[in-house]
Design an enzyme around this catalytic site. Structure first.
Site, PDB file in Angstrom:
ATOM      1  N   SER A 140     -70.951  59.184   2.900  1.00 16.72           N
ATOM      2  CA  SER A 140     -72.369  59.080   2.557  1.00 16.72           C
ATOM      3  C   SER A 140     -73.086  58.270   3.627  1.00 16.72           C
ATOM      4  CB  SER A 140     -72.489  58.366   1.208  1.00 16.72           C
ATOM      5  OG  SER A 140     -73.818  57.944   0.978  1.00 16.72           O
ATOM      6  N   TYR A 153     -71.035  51.119  -3.923  1.00 14.28           N
ATOM      7  CA  TYR A 153     -70.694  52.493  -3.535  1.00 14.28           C
ATOM      8  C   TYR A 153     -70.585  52.604  -2.015  1.00 14.28           C
ATOM      9  CZ  TYR A 153     -71.721  57.524  -2.757  1.00 14.28           C
ATOM     10  OH  TYR A 153     -71.708  58.845  -2.340  1.00 14.28           O
TER      11      TYR A 153
HETATM   12  N1  LIG Z   1     -75.175  64.338  -4.192  1.00 16.76           N
HETATM   13  C1  LIG Z   1     -75.541  63.663  -3.117  1.00 16.76           C
HETATM   14  O1  LIG Z   1     -76.758  63.535  -2.805  1.00 16.76           O
HETATM   15  C2  LIG Z   1     -74.491  63.049  -2.211  1.00 16.76           C
HETATM   16  C3  LIG Z   1     -74.933  62.361  -1.060  1.00 16.76           C
HETATM   17  C4  LIG Z   1     -73.978  61.789  -0.218  1.00 16.76           C
HETATM   18  C5  LIG Z   1     -72.623  61.920  -0.507  1.00 16.76           C
HETATM   19  N2  LIG Z   1     -72.230  62.603  -1.642  1.00 16.76           N
HETATM   20  C6  LIG Z   1     -70.797  62.731  -1.886  1.00 16.76           C
HETATM   21  O2  LIG Z   1     -70.482  64.114  -2.036  1.00 16.76           O
HETATM   22  C7  LIG Z   1     -69.395  64.277  -2.942  1.00 16.76           C
HETATM   23  C8  LIG Z   1     -69.736  65.278  -4.029  1.00 16.76           C
HETATM   24  O3  LIG Z   1     -70.825  64.752  -4.780  1.00 16.76           O
HETATM   25  P1  LIG Z   1     -71.631  65.617  -5.858  1.00 16.76           P
HETATM   26  O4  LIG Z   1     -73.020  65.145  -5.781  1.00 16.76           O
HETATM   27  O5  LIG Z   1     -71.301  67.073  -5.717  1.00 16.76           O
HETATM   28  O6  LIG Z   1     -70.996  65.030  -7.228  1.00 16.76           O
HETATM   29  P2  LIG Z   1     -71.111  65.587  -8.737  1.00 16.76           P
HETATM   30  O7  LIG Z   1     -71.987  66.780  -8.839  1.00 16.76           O
HETATM   31  O8  LIG Z   1     -71.394  64.396  -9.586  1.00 16.76           O
HETATM   32  O9  LIG Z   1     -69.600  66.089  -9.016  1.00 16.76           O
HETATM   33  C9  LIG Z   1     -68.549  65.188  -8.984  1.00 16.76           C
HETATM   34  C10 LIG Z   1     -67.271  65.928  -9.315  1.00 16.76           C
HETATM   35  O10 LIG Z   1     -66.176  64.994  -9.267  1.00 16.76           O
HETATM   36  C11 LIG Z   1     -65.529  64.941 -10.543  1.00 16.76           C
HETATM   37  N3  LIG Z   1     -65.044  63.574 -10.705  1.00 16.76           N
HETATM   38  C12 LIG Z   1     -65.771  62.435 -10.770  1.00 16.76           C
HETATM   39  N4  LIG Z   1     -64.965  61.378 -10.900  1.00 16.76           N
HETATM   40  C13 LIG Z   1     -63.700  61.857 -10.906  1.00 16.76           C
HETATM   41  C14 LIG Z   1     -62.423  61.253 -11.018  1.00 16.76           C
HETATM   42  N5  LIG Z   1     -62.290  59.923 -11.164  1.00 16.76           N
HETATM   43  N6  LIG Z   1     -61.324  62.035 -10.981  1.00 16.76           N
HETATM   44  C15 LIG Z   1     -61.434  63.381 -10.843  1.00 16.76           C
HETATM   45  N7  LIG Z   1     -62.621  64.007 -10.733  1.00 16.76           N
HETATM   46  C16 LIG Z   1     -63.740  63.247 -10.771  1.00 16.76           C
HETATM   47  C17 LIG Z   1     -66.606  65.389 -11.547  1.00 16.76           C
HETATM   48  O11 LIG Z   1     -66.091  65.924 -12.758  1.00 16.76           O
HETATM   49  P3  LIG Z   1     -65.761  64.968 -14.019  1.00 16.76           P
HETATM   50  O12 LIG Z   1     -66.962  64.118 -14.239  1.00 16.76           O
HETATM   51  O13 LIG Z   1     -65.446  65.895 -15.139  1.00 16.76           O
HETATM   52  O14 LIG Z   1     -64.559  64.159 -13.595  1.00 16.76           O
HETATM   53  C18 LIG Z   1     -67.259  66.502 -10.726  1.00 16.76           C
HETATM   54  O15 LIG Z   1     -66.472  67.676 -10.730  1.00 16.76           O
HETATM   55  C19 LIG Z   1     -69.055  62.874  -3.451  1.00 16.76           C
HETATM   56  O16 LIG Z   1     -67.967  62.345  -2.721  1.00 16.76           O
HETATM   57  C20 LIG Z   1     -70.310  62.077  -3.164  1.00 16.76           C
HETATM   58  O17 LIG Z   1     -70.038  60.696  -2.997  1.00 16.76           O
HETATM   59  C21 LIG Z   1     -73.128  63.161  -2.493  1.00 16.76           C
END
Ligand SMILES: NC(=O)c1ccc[n+]([C@@H]2O[C@H](COP(=O)([O-])OP(=O)(O)OC[C@H]3O[C@@H](n4cnc5c(N)ncnc54)[C@H](OP(=O)(O)O)[C@@H]3O)[C@@H](O)[C@H]2O)c1
Length: 238
Positions: A140, A153
């Protein structure tokens, strides 16, 4: 004679970026091992993937027994060529300043966002090494920018960035990447900005081509921004 398809382990694949990537890789014929904690949501999401059936194993990446299950199932499919450490937590919503970050929440952040990806990578190395495999760690901009309230985070992701660099040095036969996907319209992003309209943020599917570039393994190990990869730029940064 047909050779078996390449196998990728993707954590956090029930929604958001992980699910979008799973769709793309399944469409290209990859075998997938997928996880998330909520079993029903994961099962329903994976049912819609092309190819397969793709093993979907409900569990918490912070749980060593669950990580062993992921590794064992990948071995049963023939062995992993790629690992995408995508599952992640914000710790708390709304995000607290460091002065208010309780140690239980902070330890959980470090377990899920830093310890689990490093441990899962280590456990998969015997499968990844002989295949010249690829590790993609989702990071991130909060790992490099001192945004107020993002310290817990952000420091977990900064640790992941550094572990990525060290692993790349230790495992020169692999490609090891950290990639900042940029803002995306997902549950995590909404949790980071509770009550705000985030409909102007791009859908996670728009970031997938950047991850596919990395999974191609042609770029040198390092930290990348998805926006630069999507623009055709190749220089690793910070
Ligand atoms: N969205 C953004 O703007 C953004 C920006 C920068 C970086 N990122 C990074 O991109 C990645 C994807 O983010 P996203 O926004 O797509 O997230 P998201 O939509 O919240 O999805 C997160 C996924 O991870 C699973 N998960 C969460 N905690 C877990 C655990 N302890 N064990 C196993 N599974 C787990 C969730 O399912 P369950 O809840 O059922 O476990 C879900 O499938 C992350 O690494 C995030 O830090 C995102």
């Amino acid at each position: 004679m047909s050779s078996s398809p390449p196998v990728a382990v993707i954590t956090g694949a029930s929604q958001g970026l992980g699910l979008a990537l799973a769709h793309a890789l399944a469409g290209q014929g990859w075998g997938l091992v997928l996880d998330a904690r909520r079993e029903t949501v994961l099962r329903d999401a994976v049912r819609g993937l092309p190819g397969g059936p793709h093993p979907a194993i409900a569990g918490d990446v912070a749980d060593p027994a669950h990580r062993r299950d992921l590794v064992d199932v990948a071995a049963e499919l023939g062995g992993a060529t790629a690992l995408v450490n995508n599952a992640s937590t914000l710790g708390a919503s709304p995000l607290p300043a460091l002065a208010e970050l309780d140690t239980t929440t902070y330890l959980r952040l470090l377990q899920v966002n830093l310890v689990a990806p490093v441990a899962l990578t280590a456990a998969l190395l015997p499968q990844l090494r002989p295949r010249g495999g690829v590790v993609v760690n989702l990071t991130s901009d909060a790992s490099v920018e001192p945004y107020e309230t993002w310290g817990g985070y952000g420091s977990s992701k900064a640790g992941l960035d550094h572990a990525t660099r060290v692993l790349a040095a230790e495992e020169p036969a692999l490609r090891v990447y950290a990639v900042d996907p940029g803002d995306m319209r997902t549950r995590m992003h909404q949790d980071a900005f509770p009550g705000e309209d985030i409909s102007d943020r791009p859908e996670p599917v728009t970031v997938v081509p950047a991850l596919l570039r990395l999974l191609g393994g042609e770029l040198p190990s390092g930290r990348y921004r998805a926006a630069e990869l999507l623009a055709g730029l190749t220089g690793a940064n910070r």
